[in-house]
Design a protein around this motif. Structure first.
Motif, PDB file in Angstrom:
ATOM      1  N   ARG A 298       0.867  -1.179   0.000  1.00  0.00           N
ATOM      2  CA  ARG A 298       0.000   0.000   0.000  1.00  0.00           C
ATOM      3  C   ARG A 298       0.900   1.225   0.000  1.00  0.00           C
ATOM      4  O   ARG A 298       2.082   1.119   0.301  1.00  0.00           O
ATOM      5  CB  ARG A 298      -0.878   0.092   1.260  1.00  0.00           C
ATOM      6  CG  ARG A 298      -2.049  -0.850   1.363  1.00  0.00           C
ATOM      7  CD  ARG A 298      -3.339  -0.374   0.677  1.00  0.00           C
ATOM      8  NE  ARG A 298      -3.324  -0.427  -0.766  1.00  0.00           N
ATOM      9  CZ  ARG A 298      -3.502  -1.546  -1.528  1.00  0.00           C
ATOM     10  NH1 ARG A 298      -3.712  -2.705  -0.994  1.00  0.00           N
ATOM     11  NH2 ARG A 298      -3.487  -1.475  -2.841  1.00  0.00           N
ATOM     12  N   SER A 299       0.336   2.392  -0.315  1.00  0.00           N
ATOM     13  CA  SER A 299       1.115   3.616  -0.204  1.00  0.00           C
ATOM     14  C   SER A 299       0.992   4.145   1.208  1.00  0.00           C
ATOM     15  O   SER A 299      -0.135   4.275   1.727  1.00  0.00           O
ATOM     16  CB  SER A 299       0.596   4.668  -1.186  1.00  0.00           C
ATOM     17  OG  SER A 299       0.817   4.238  -2.509  1.00  0.00           O
ATOM     18  N   ALA A 300       2.130   4.456   1.806  1.00  0.00           N
ATOM     19  CA  ALA A 300       2.122   5.016   3.159  1.00  0.00           C
ATOM     20  C   ALA A 300       1.473   6.396   3.115  1.00  0.00           C
ATOM     21  O   ALA A 300       1.780   7.204   2.239  1.00  0.00           O
ATOM     22  CB  ALA A 300       3.547   5.116   3.670  1.00  0.00           C
ATOM     23  N   ARG A 301       0.575   6.674   4.033  1.00  0.00           N
ATOM     24  CA  ARG A 301      -0.059   8.001   4.079  1.00  0.00           C
ATOM     25  C   ARG A 301       0.604   8.901   5.106  1.00  0.00           C
ATOM     26  O   ARG A 301       0.387  10.104   5.135  1.00  0.00           O
ATOM     27  CB  ARG A 301      -1.571   7.878   4.346  1.00  0.00           C
ATOM     28  CG  ARG A 301      -2.371   7.079   3.306  1.00  0.00           C
ATOM     29  CD  ARG A 301      -2.389   7.715   1.910  1.00  0.00           C
ATOM     30  NE  ARG A 301      -1.159   7.534   1.142  1.00  0.00           N
ATOM     31  CZ  ARG A 301      -0.862   8.146   0.008  1.00  0.00           C
ATOM     32  NH1 ARG A 301      -1.686   9.026  -0.505  1.00  0.00           N
ATOM     33  NH2 ARG A 301       0.265   7.926  -0.635  1.00  0.00           N
ATOM     34  N   ARG A 302       1.420   8.282   6.014  1.00  0.00           N
ATOM     35  CA  ARG A 302       2.254   9.085   6.922  1.00  0.00           C
ATOM     36  C   ARG A 302       3.410   8.214   7.390  1.00  0.00           C
ATOM     37  O   ARG A 302       3.322   6.978   7.373  1.00  0.00           O
ATOM     38  CB  ARG A 302       1.452   9.591   8.126  1.00  0.00           C
ATOM     39  CG  ARG A 302       0.911   8.495   9.015  1.00  0.00           C
ATOM     40  CD  ARG A 302       0.391   9.043  10.330  1.00  0.00           C
ATOM     41  NE  ARG A 302       1.482   9.484  11.206  1.00  0.00           N
ATOM     42  CZ  ARG A 302       1.322   9.755  12.496  1.00  0.00           C
ATOM     43  NH1 ARG A 302       0.127   9.674  13.053  1.00  0.00           N
ATOM     44  NH2 ARG A 302       2.331  10.132  13.233  1.00  0.00           N
ATOM     45  N   PHE A 303       4.489   8.866   7.774  1.00  0.00           N
ATOM     46  CA  PHE A 303       5.633   8.148   8.355  1.00  0.00           C
ATOM     47  C   PHE A 303       5.885   8.667   9.755  1.00  0.00           C
ATOM     48  O   PHE A 303       5.661   9.855  10.044  1.00  0.00           O
ATOM     49  CB  PHE A 303       6.902   8.401   7.534  1.00  0.00           C
ATOM     50  CG  PHE A 303       6.899   7.790   6.161  1.00  0.00           C
ATOM     51  CD1 PHE A 303       6.925   6.413   5.994  1.00  0.00           C
ATOM     52  CD2 PHE A 303       6.887   8.593   5.025  1.00  0.00           C
ATOM     53  CE1 PHE A 303       6.944   5.849   4.717  1.00  0.00           C
ATOM     54  CE2 PHE A 303       6.891   8.036   3.754  1.00  0.00           C
ATOM     55  CZ  PHE A 303       6.916   6.659   3.606  1.00  0.00           C
ATOM     56  N   TYR A 304       6.351   7.783  10.637  1.00  0.00           N
ATOM     57  CA  TYR A 304       6.912   8.245  11.908  1.00  0.00           C
ATOM     58  C   TYR A 304       8.353   8.661  11.619  1.00  0.00           C
ATOM     59  O   TYR A 304       9.094   7.879  11.004  1.00  0.00           O
ATOM     60  CB  TYR A 304       6.892   7.122  12.951  1.00  0.00           C
ATOM     61  CG  TYR A 304       5.488   6.755  13.372  1.00  0.00           C
ATOM     62  CD1 TYR A 304       4.799   7.553  14.288  1.00  0.00           C
ATOM     63  CD2 TYR A 304       4.851   5.635  12.839  1.00  0.00           C
ATOM     64  CE1 TYR A 304       3.490   7.229  14.656  1.00  0.00           C
ATOM     65  CE2 TYR A 304       3.554   5.317  13.203  1.00  0.00           C
ATOM     66  CZ  TYR A 304       2.878   6.112  14.117  1.00  0.00           C
ATOM     67  OH  TYR A 304       1.595   5.800  14.472  1.00  0.00           O
ATOM     68  N   PRO A 305       8.744   9.863  12.032  1.00  0.00           N
ATOM     69  CA  PRO A 305      10.097  10.321  11.675  1.00  0.00           C
ATOM     70  C   PRO A 305      11.185   9.635  12.510  1.00  0.00           C
ATOM     71  O   PRO A 305      11.902  10.281  13.289  1.00  0.00           O
ATOM     72  CB  PRO A 305      10.040  11.840  11.931  1.00  0.00           C
ATOM     73  CG  PRO A 305       8.911  12.044  12.868  1.00  0.00           C
ATOM     74  CD  PRO A 305       7.966  10.887  12.746  1.00  0.00           C
ATOM     75  N   THR A 306      11.275   8.330  12.356  1.00  0.00           N
ATOM     76  CA  THR A 306      12.295   7.558  13.077  1.00  0.00           C
ATOM     77  C   THR A 306      13.145   6.785  12.070  1.00  0.00           C
ATOM     78  O   THR A 306      12.767   6.619  10.916  1.00  0.00           O
ATOM     79  CB  THR A 306      11.639   6.565  14.067  1.00  0.00           C
ATOM     80  OG1 THR A 306      10.604   5.872  13.381  1.00  0.00           O
ATOM     81  CG2 THR A 306      11.058   7.260  15.265  1.00  0.00           C
ATOM     82  N   ALA A 307      14.265   6.281  12.591  1.00  0.00           N
ATOM     83  CA  ALA A 307      15.269   5.702  11.677  1.00  0.00           C
ATOM     84  C   ALA A 307      14.896   4.298  11.203  1.00  0.00           C
ATOM     85  O   ALA A 307      14.176   3.564  11.880  1.00  0.00           O
ATOM     86  CB  ALA A 307      16.622   5.668  12.384  1.00  0.00           C
ATOM     87  N   ILE A 308      15.416   3.948  10.042  1.00  0.00           N
ATOM     88  CA  ILE A 308      15.371   2.559   9.563  1.00  0.00           C
ATOM     89  C   ILE A 308      16.808   2.037   9.589  1.00  0.00           C
ATOM     90  O   ILE A 308      17.767   2.821   9.646  1.00  0.00           O
ATOM     91  CB  ILE A 308      14.768   2.443   8.144  1.00  0.00           C
ATOM     92  CG1 ILE A 308      15.628   3.172   7.104  1.00  0.00           C
ATOM     93  CG2 ILE A 308      13.346   2.977   8.128  1.00  0.00           C
ATOM     94  CD1 ILE A 308      15.203   2.900   5.654  1.00  0.00           C
ATOM     95  N   SER A 309      16.967   0.713   9.543  1.00  0.00           N
ATOM     96  CA  SER A 309      18.327   0.167   9.639  1.00  0.00           C
ATOM     97  C   SER A 309      19.065   0.337   8.310  1.00  0.00           C
ATOM     98  O   SER A 309      18.440   0.383   7.235  1.00  0.00           O
ATOM     99  CB  SER A 309      18.280  -1.309  10.028  1.00  0.00           C
ATOM    100  OG  SER A 309      17.795  -2.063   8.937  1.00  0.00           O
ATOM    101  N   GLN A 310      20.369   0.376   8.421  1.00  0.00           N
ATOM    102  CA  GLN A 310      21.194   0.476   7.211  1.00  0.00           C
ATOM    103  C   GLN A 310      20.993  -0.774   6.339  1.00  0.00           C
ATOM    104  O   GLN A 310      20.935  -0.695   5.121  1.00  0.00           O
ATOM    105  CB  GLN A 310      22.663   0.601   7.622  1.00  0.00           C
ATOM    106  CG  GLN A 310      23.589   0.835   6.451  1.00  0.00           C
ATOM    107  CD  GLN A 310      25.039   0.632   6.841  1.00  0.00           C
ATOM    108  OE1 GLN A 310      25.378  -0.328   7.538  1.00  0.00           O
ATOM    109  NE2 GLN A 310      25.891   1.543   6.402  1.00  0.00           N
ATOM    110  N   LYS A 311      20.835  -1.920   7.033  1.00  0.00           N
ATOM    111  CA  LYS A 311      20.648  -3.176   6.298  1.00  0.00           C
ATOM    112  C   LYS A 311      19.391  -3.125   5.405  1.00  0.00           C
ATOM    113  O   LYS A 311      19.416  -3.518   4.246  1.00  0.00           O
ATOM    114  CB  LYS A 311      20.532  -4.318   7.326  1.00  0.00           C
ATOM    115  CG  LYS A 311      20.678  -5.670   6.738  1.00  0.00           C
ATOM    116  CD  LYS A 311      20.755  -6.705   7.850  1.00  0.00           C
ATOM    117  CE  LYS A 311      20.387  -8.056   7.267  1.00  0.00           C
ATOM    118  NZ  LYS A 311      19.814  -8.968   8.184  1.00  0.00           N
ATOM    119  N   SER A 312      18.299  -2.625   6.006  1.00  0.00           N
ATOM    120  CA  SER A 312      17.058  -2.520   5.220  1.00  0.00           C
ATOM    121  C   SER A 312      17.242  -1.566   4.046  1.00  0.00           C
ATOM    122  O   SER A 312      16.808  -1.844   2.925  1.00  0.00           O
ATOM    123  CB  SER A 312      15.909  -2.015   6.082  1.00  0.00           C
ATOM    124  OG  SER A 312      15.609  -2.924   7.084  1.00  0.00           O
TER     125      SER A 312
END
Ligand SMILES: Cc1cc2nc3c(=O)[nH]c(=O)nc-3n(C[C@H](O)[C@H](O)[C@H](O)COP(=O)(O)O)c2cc1C
Length: 456
Positions: A298-312
């Motif tokens: 699905r298309s994200a309609r909002r994001f939490y402004p937190t980090a994702i891993s470098q691996k991802s």
């Protein structure tokens, strides 16, 4: 400044957004006037429900399926495996089937709304192979499927007017991406073809000027004809059926599409027809999990402004840089990293799956939010990709951007992240920010959609 090919550049240039253009024309439409988004051939054509037990049926169903319903005051929106600008779904899918057990040899129209195939043409000694432009194809047959993506442009130009030329091609690219994904999930090899005799096929499919083909995908075995007689073009035209309930012509779109037929597409797809010999993409998860991602995307309609891993993040880069069988990729891909563990924030060029070339460091999230017409998803995402191209052929480049965008969506979904395509941005400002001479075709944001306290 180096400009893209004159014809293409004109169409891109004429549809640029700027702060002023968006203020003057904010794109409001009366939702009650939206044209139909499903094409239906008349009742007397034979229909075949797509059976979950038939491998080819299952492959085809997953290229276009409806996977979610959203209810609004004005009605229900049926969302599909592929994203679409404004959820307007201008694309249609046709498939030629030859030599598949349990199916009649013929050309079918896929109806996502009823999850069925409509047989619109039966094959004798003719077929789509006759319209392929590389020498020798007319004495070869494709045992399997040839999928043709078309665009009923008014569904998109109804809202986005001239800029919908881009969205038609990007959406076509996403539809190709959805076919690619379904092929990967089913273990099928494929080959893309951008350079087919489209004017003749558009005519033989009775499209008039309301619908046009954008690309083909071959999923099957290429065999020499036993008789060595060339495959003939279709014996008789397919009846004209409109893809919308009413129609308003847009000359800009029609002429813009025609221009891409004159500009050389073969530079981007100049290999002989042979899917099995081409390097196929491999994605970061196994086919069964990819199938789950297809269903869940699905298309994200909002994001939490937190980090994702470098691996991802690197796994997403790996997916997007996979080969495009049958096509030379003509895209440059930039990434603005806002919140990726172990990576400095800043603007990067992604060279391949593992190489990120840093162009400038800094916190640019407020700026990318502004550049994408103040969309919060472009500010709060962990990273945003921008795709540019020298555009040898505008149709081909935008479709390739759509395929790459689709890979980003599915990789993000498979990794538990959110994603959204972004077609609305201030063109010249983004180009200046990236420091490139090339037109900016598409943006895709990736980020965290899980509440931070629930991330494991
Ligand atoms: C070419 C393209 C451009 C898009 N542009 C935007 C955009 O600027 N902003 C946005 O929030 N979503 C954008 N989207 C996402 C669509 O709104 C979304 O795909 C559509 O509503 C269907 O929802 P789904 O993706 O969840 O199935 C875009 C999608 C595509 C394919």
């Amino acid at each position: 400044m180096v400009l893209a090919k004159a014809t293409d550049h004109n169409y891109h240039e004429a549809t640029k957004h700027s702060v002023v253009s968006v203020q003057i024309d904010p794109n409001y439409v009366d939702a009650s006037t939206q044209p139909q988004s499903f094409k239906t051939y008349p009742h007397f054509f034979r229909r075949f429900p797509l059976e979950p037990t038939h491998p080819t049926h299952q492959f085809l169903a997953l290229t276009s399926a409806i996977t979610y319903q959203k209810h609004y005051r004005e009605g229900t929106h049926l969302l599909r495996v592929q994203p679409s600008a404004g959820a307007l779904y201008p694309t249609e899918l046709y498939v030629q089937v030859r030599g598949i057990s349990g199916m009649l040899d013929g050309i079918y129209h896929l109806e996502p709304e009823t999850n069925s195939l409509t047989l619109i043409y039966e094959l004798i000694d003719d077929g789509i192979e006759a319209y392929f432009t590389d020498a020798g194809n007319d004495i070869r047959l494709v045992k399997g499927c040839i999928l043709l993506v078309s665009c009923v442009y008014f569904r998109s130009s109804w809202k986005y007017r001239n800029r919908s030329l881009r969205y038609c091609f990007l959406d076509s690219g996403h539809h190709l991406g959805a076919i690619e994904a379904s092929a990967y999930a089913s273990g099928y090899d494929y080959q893309l073809l951008f350079d087919v005799d489209w004017p003749a096929l558009n005519e033989d499919f009775g499209f008039e000027t309301k619908e046009f083909f954008t690309a083909a995908m071959v999923v099957g075995e290429v065999k020499a004809r036993a008789t060595k007689k060339p495959v003939r073009r279709l014996r008789s035209p397919i009846p004209t059926v409109s893809g919308t309930d009413y129609f308003e012509p847009n000359r800009f779109i029609e002429v813009g599409y025609q221009a891409t037929l004159r500009a050389q597409a073969s530079a981007d797809s100049a290999v002989p027809l042979q899917p099995r010999l081409l390097q196929q993409p491999t994605f970061p998860v196994q086919p069964a999990q990819w199938q789950e991602a297809i269903q869940q995307r699905r298309s994200a309609r909002r994001f939490y402004p937190t980090a994702i891993s470098q691996k991802s993040f690197l796994a997403v880069c790996d997916a997007l840089h996979q080969p495009l069988p049958g096509a030379l990729k003509t895209l440059e891909i930039y990434a603005v990293l806002h919140r990726v563990d172990e990576q400095s924030s800043g603007l990067y060029r992604t060279i391949d799956d593992k190489t990120l070339h840093c162009l400038k460091t800094g916190e640019f999230h407020t700026q990318t939010g502004h550049l994408c017409i103040n969309q919060a998803i472009a500010r709060d995402c962990a990273a945003i990709f921008f795709i540019t191209s020298a555009c040898h052929n505008y149709r081909v480049s935008l479709q390739q951007a759509g395929v790459v965008g689709h890979r980003i969506y599915l990789a993000a979904t498979a990794l538990g992240l959110g994603c959204s395509g972004i077609g609305a941005f201030y063109d010249d400002e983004v180009q200046a920010f990236l420091g490139t001479d090339q037109p900016v075709l598409y943006a895709i944001a990736v980020g965290q959609t899980t509440r931070p306290d629930l991330i494991t």
